[in-house]
Design a protein around this motif. Structure first.
Motif, mmCIF file in Angstrom:
data_model
loop_
_atom_site.group_PDB
_atom_site.id
_atom_site.type_symbol
_atom_site.label_atom_id
_atom_site.label_comp_id
_atom_site.label_asym_id
_atom_site.label_seq_id
_atom_site.Cartn_x
_atom_site.Cartn_y
_atom_site.Cartn_z
ATOM 1 N N THR A 10 1.036 -1.341 -0.355
ATOM 2 C CA THR A 10 -0.203 -0.055 0.011
ATOM 3 C C THR A 10 1.012 1.361 -0.023
ATOM 4 O O THR A 10 0.391 2.206 -0.538
ATOM 5 C CB THR A 10 -1.240 0.241 1.179
ATOM 6 O OG1 THR A 10 -1.419 -0.582 1.103
ATOM 7 C CG2 THR A 10 -1.913 1.178 1.111
ATOM 8 N N VAL A 40 -5.557 2.438 -3.604
ATOM 9 C CA VAL A 40 -7.020 1.503 -3.246
ATOM 10 C C VAL A 40 -7.609 1.259 -4.321
ATOM 11 O O VAL A 40 -8.326 0.763 -4.033
ATOM 12 C CB VAL A 40 -7.845 2.389 -2.107
ATOM 13 C CG1 VAL A 40 -7.227 2.666 -0.403
ATOM 14 C CG2 VAL A 40 -8.635 3.779 -2.773
ATOM 15 N N THR A 44 -10.504 -2.006 -4.888
ATOM 16 C CA THR A 44 -11.938 -1.389 -4.301
ATOM 17 C C THR A 44 -12.897 -2.520 -5.458
ATOM 18 O O THR A 44 -13.537 -2.389 -5.066
ATOM 19 C CB THR A 44 -11.401 -0.362 -4.404
ATOM 20 O OG1 THR A 44 -11.493 0.586 -3.264
ATOM 21 C CG2 THR A 44 -13.578 0.608 -4.711
ATOM 22 N N TYR A 56 -12.633 -2.492 2.216
ATOM 23 C CA TYR A 56 -11.283 -2.781 2.951
ATOM 24 C C TYR A 56 -10.623 -1.601 3.577
ATOM 25 O O TYR A 56 -10.027 -1.961 4.739
ATOM 26 C CB TYR A 56 -10.271 -3.828 2.514
ATOM 27 C CG TYR A 56 -9.375 -3.301 1.656
ATOM 28 C CD1 TYR A 56 -8.337 -2.420 1.959
ATOM 29 C CD2 TYR A 56 -10.213 -3.084 0.079
ATOM 30 C CE1 TYR A 56 -7.322 -1.607 0.596
ATOM 31 C CE2 TYR A 56 -9.125 -2.448 -0.505
ATOM 32 C CZ TYR A 56 -7.924 -1.801 -0.306
ATOM 33 O OH TYR A 56 -6.860 -0.799 -1.633
ATOM 34 N N TRP A 57 -10.936 -0.576 2.889
ATOM 35 C CA TRP A 57 -9.938 0.551 3.803
ATOM 36 C C TRP A 57 -10.801 1.933 3.876
ATOM 37 O O TRP A 57 -10.257 2.592 5.058
ATOM 38 C CB TRP A 57 -9.064 1.807 2.171
ATOM 39 C CG TRP A 57 -10.395 1.954 1.035
ATOM 40 C CD1 TRP A 57 -10.572 1.086 -0.114
ATOM 41 C CD2 TRP A 57 -11.492 2.904 0.675
ATOM 42 N NE1 TRP A 57 -11.551 1.857 -0.492
ATOM 43 C CE2 TRP A 57 -12.183 3.018 -0.115
ATOM 44 C CE3 TRP A 57 -11.515 4.064 1.655
ATOM 45 C CZ2 TRP A 57 -12.814 3.553 -0.846
ATOM 46 C CZ3 TRP A 57 -12.213 4.967 1.408
ATOM 47 C CH2 TRP A 57 -12.869 5.753 0.424
ATOM 48 N N LEU A 63 -4.720 2.109 7.673
ATOM 49 C CA LEU A 63 -4.013 2.248 5.519
ATOM 50 C C LEU A 63 -4.089 3.973 5.538
ATOM 51 O O LEU A 63 -3.476 4.055 4.707
ATOM 52 C CB LEU A 63 -5.070 1.476 4.293
ATOM 53 C CG LEU A 63 -4.755 0.366 5.105
ATOM 54 C CD1 LEU A 63 -5.769 -0.689 3.888
ATOM 55 C CD2 LEU A 63 -3.615 -0.021 4.701
#
Length: 72
Positions: A10, A40, A44, A56-57, A63
């Protein structure tokens, strides 16, 4: 160990967004937007296709802090 590799990936994608913003002579906000988009953008669509909610983010604050830290 797997989470550390995930964070490293990331951070590297966020850094690539920051470098792209720097090459385009954007301001720091533009760099933050590109860092976030680069970091992201892979997961996504994956979460949307697999019908995973929330994304998830949105529930992992680490993150978002990592992306903001890479940008500065």
């Amino acid at each position: 160990m797997l989470h550390a590799l995930y964070l490293l990936g990331t951070a590297s994608f966020a850094a690539s967004g920051v470098l792209a913003a720097h090459r385009a002579r954007m301001d720091p906000f533009g760099g933050l937007v590109l860092a976030f988009a680069a970091a992201v953008s892979g997961g996504t669509p994956r979460d949307l296709v697999l019908d995973r909610h929330p994304l998830y983010w949105t529930h992992d604050r680490v993150l978002l802090v990592l992306i903001a830290t890479v940008e500065s």
